[in-house]
Design a protein around this motif. Structure first.
Motif, PDB file in Angstrom:
ATOM      1  N   HIS A 248       0.859  -1.195   0.000  1.00 21.33           N
ATOM      2  CA  HIS A 248       0.000   0.000   0.000  1.00 21.33           C
ATOM      3  C   HIS A 248       0.888   1.234   0.000  1.00 21.33           C
ATOM      4  O   HIS A 248       2.073   1.153   0.310  1.00 21.33           O
ATOM      5  N   SER A 249       0.296   2.363  -0.348  1.00 20.47           N
ATOM      6  CA  SER A 249       0.995   3.627  -0.123  1.00 20.47           C
ATOM      7  C   SER A 249       0.180   4.389   0.911  1.00 20.47           C
ATOM      8  O   SER A 249      -1.001   4.103   1.104  1.00 20.47           O
ATOM      9  N   ASP A 250       0.812   5.333   1.608  1.00 22.24           N
ATOM     10  CA  ASP A 250       0.088   6.081   2.641  1.00 22.24           C
ATOM     11  C   ASP A 250      -0.601   7.285   1.986  1.00 22.24           C
ATOM     12  O   ASP A 250      -0.073   7.866   1.057  1.00 22.24           O
ATOM     13  N   TYR A 251      -1.778   7.657   2.502  1.00 18.78           N
ATOM     14  CA  TYR A 251      -2.559   8.676   1.788  1.00 18.78           C
ATOM     15  C   TYR A 251      -2.063  10.102   1.980  1.00 18.78           C
ATOM     16  O   TYR A 251      -2.270  10.957   1.145  1.00 18.78           O
ATOM     17  N   GLY A 252      -1.398  10.387   3.115  1.00 16.79           N
ATOM     18  CA  GLY A 252      -1.174  11.777   3.518  1.00 16.79           C
ATOM     19  C   GLY A 252       0.000  12.455   2.837  1.00 16.79           C
ATOM     20  O   GLY A 252       0.409  12.093   1.734  1.00 16.79           O
ATOM     21  N   LEU A 253       0.539  13.472   3.525  1.00 22.62           N
ATOM     22  CA  LEU A 253       1.728  14.161   3.013  1.00 22.62           C
ATOM     23  C   LEU A 253       2.974  13.391   3.423  1.00 22.62           C
ATOM     24  O   LEU A 253       3.783  12.999   2.601  1.00 22.62           O
ATOM     25  N   LEU A 254       3.110  13.177   4.742  1.00 23.03           N
ATOM     26  CA  LEU A 254       4.282  12.465   5.269  1.00 23.03           C
ATOM     27  C   LEU A 254       3.842  11.528   6.378  1.00 23.03           C
ATOM     28  O   LEU A 254       2.947  11.863   7.158  1.00 23.03           O
ATOM     29  N   THR A 255       4.499  10.362   6.468  1.00 23.11           N
ATOM     30  CA  THR A 255       4.310   9.458   7.606  1.00 23.11           C
ATOM     31  C   THR A 255       5.624   9.360   8.355  1.00 23.11           C
ATOM     32  O   THR A 255       6.678   9.193   7.739  1.00 23.11           O
ATOM     33  N   LEU A 256       5.545   9.498   9.671  1.00 20.29           N
ATOM     34  CA  LEU A 256       6.722   9.296  10.526  1.00 20.29           C
ATOM     35  C   LEU A 256       6.497   7.970  11.244  1.00 20.29           C
ATOM     36  O   LEU A 256       5.533   7.833  11.996  1.00 20.29           O
ATOM     37  N   LEU A 257       7.362   7.010  10.994  1.00 22.63           N
ATOM     38  CA  LEU A 257       7.140   5.671  11.541  1.00 22.63           C
ATOM     39  C   LEU A 257       8.243   5.266  12.518  1.00 22.63           C
ATOM     40  O   LEU A 257       9.430   5.412  12.228  1.00 22.63           O
ATOM     41  N   LEU A 258       7.787   4.761  13.663  1.00 19.10           N
ATOM     42  CA  LEU A 258       8.723   4.168  14.636  1.00 19.10           C
ATOM     43  C   LEU A 258       8.526   2.684  14.561  1.00 19.10           C
ATOM     44  O   LEU A 258       7.390   2.209  14.545  1.00 19.10           O
ATOM     45  N   GLN A 259       9.597   1.929  14.543  1.00 16.93           N
ATOM     46  CA  GLN A 259       9.440   0.479  14.620  1.00 16.93           C
ATOM     47  C   GLN A 259      10.284  -0.017  15.778  1.00 16.93           C
ATOM     48  O   GLN A 259      11.288   0.598  16.129  1.00 16.93           O
ATOM     49  N   ASP A 260       9.864  -1.126  16.397  1.00 13.22           N
ATOM     50  CA  ASP A 260      10.712  -1.676  17.453  1.00 13.22           C
ATOM     51  C   ASP A 260      11.898  -2.386  16.783  1.00 13.22           C
ATOM     52  O   ASP A 260      12.143  -2.206  15.584  1.00 13.22           O
TER      53      ASP A 260
END
Ligand SMILES: O=C(O)CCC(=O)C(=O)O
Ligand SMILES: [Fe+2]
Length: 374
Positions: A248-260
């Motif tokens: 998928h792609s994200d809909y917004g302007l920017l996504t900030l993602l934290l992963q463990d």
């Protein structure tokens, strides 16, 4: 019983059985795992062509990806113009980068991840209080990608928290358990928003867009919508048959993602699925559909997906940022001229919601539907 009656009765039993199971799957993957399964139900099994190719450690041909790294402290210092060039290159070539030295304290990051873990460990009845199939509910516990429509379910449970104006009315809707969830999530979302605002300023500058009267009111970029999504991918007995999230792609302007520390995120790059190596305390930042549209295709909203694994569950926290829900999203007039014609139709958030609620998930379809020339 005549043979026809027999067939009808069998069909009825099958229907009832499947109906009951459908209902069970709506309760999420953790709930399913609590029943002690050793195989994944058919509902989660992808067609062969959509399954991930999971490479065993011993085989050592796993393709890992070191995403471009943007040093946020450098961006704020005398090397800004150099870093802006790297930022533009990352958004053009990968649609993703890792952000380090961003100034958000590691305690804040650990706290939101811990709270996420604790939330998904709560008894089902506690989590179920927040279950809703209304895509616009300000608090929503759910499963899969779009559980109202997905034919095959993915191996994910989530908690979505709308962060638009963090008023006490809004916070009182957020889960009251674990006790520190509201504090951790509001503290984290404020800091993520601040970081986003500085980042989006840098992104606009990297596109050569400055705040003047001709351009879209740039305040809209800073005061927009924010949605916090806590994703939980329980360990899976047959990880090569399913996905934590489909492409998928994200809909917004920017996504900030934290992963463990558990890897799982893959991005599509030059036709291959590459696994993103987690860097502790860093953000994975990606361009969303709205930024691809706004930049008239210069910055790419890239497909990504999530693998699950048999030994560890994984938590990630995505902060999705966009313009206010009521704003129009269109290619920036600053980026359109005779040699760069407009490539996308204007859109808005309501159109996006209508689109995703009305069709089964099909990878990049929303963005594709906005293209003027295919
Ligand atoms: O869990 C991840 O690594 C990715 C999550 C994601 O793509 C999303 O929330 O949109
Ligand atoms: Fe995503």
């Amino acid at each position: 019983m005549c043979p026809t009656m027999n067939i009808l009765a069998t069909e009825k039993i099958k229907e009832n059985y499947e109906g009951k199971n459908e209902c069970k799957y709506q309760k999420g993957v953790r709930h399913l795992c609590e029943s002690g399964i050793t195989k994944i139900p058919r509902k989660y099994i992808l067609p062969i062509s959509d399954r991930p190719l999971i490479v065993k450690k011993e085989e050592k041909i796993e393709e890992n990806l070191n995403l471009p790294i943007i040093d946020f402290a450098q961006l704020q210092g005398p090397n800004r113009s150099q870093v802006l060039k790297s930022l533009a290159k990352a958004c053009e070539e990968y649609g993703f980068f890792q952000l380090v030295n961003h100034g958000i304290h590691s305690d804040t990051i650990q706290h939101i991840i811990e709270v996420g873990k604790k939330f998904f460990e709560l008894p089902f009845e506690e989590r179920a209080k927040y279950m809703s199939i209304d895509m616009q509910a300000p608090v929503r516990v759910g499963t899969s990608y779009n559980q109202n429509k997905d034919g095959v379910f993915c191996w994910r449970d989530f908690l979505k928290l709308s962060c638009h104006s963090l008023s006490s009315d809004l916070l009182s809707l957020w889960p009251s358990s674990p006790v520190d969830l509201r504090e951790a999530a509001s503290n984290y979302s404020k800091q993520a928003k601040f970081l986003y605002q500085l980042l989006v300023g840098a992104i606009l500058e990297s596109l050569g867009i400055v705040n003047n009267n001709d351009s879209q009111n740039l305040k809209e970029f800073e005061d927009g919508s924010q949605l916090l999504v806590l994703n939980c991918y329980p360990s899976c007995p047959e990880p090569d048959l399913t996905l934590g999230m489909p492409p998928h792609s994200d809909y917004g302007l920017l996504t900030l993602l934290l992963q463990d520390e558990v890897k799982g995120l893959q991005i599509q790059h030059q036709g291959k699925w590459l696994t993103v190596e987690p860097i502790p305390n860093s953000f994975v930042v990606n361009v969303g559909d709205h930024l691809e549209i706004f930049s008239n295709g210069r910055y790419k909203s890239v497909l990504h997906r999530v693998l699950v694994n048999s030994s560890k569950s994984r938590i990630s926290v995505a902060s999705l940022h966009s313009l206010p829900y009521s704003s129009k999203i269109q290619p920036s007039p600053n980026l359109i001229n005779e040699s760069n014609p407009k490539l996308y139709k204007d859109t808005d958030f309501a159109t996006f919601l209508e689109y995703i609620s009305s069709c089964e998930h099909k990878s990049k379809s929303f963005l594709e539907s906005r293209k003027l020339i295919n």
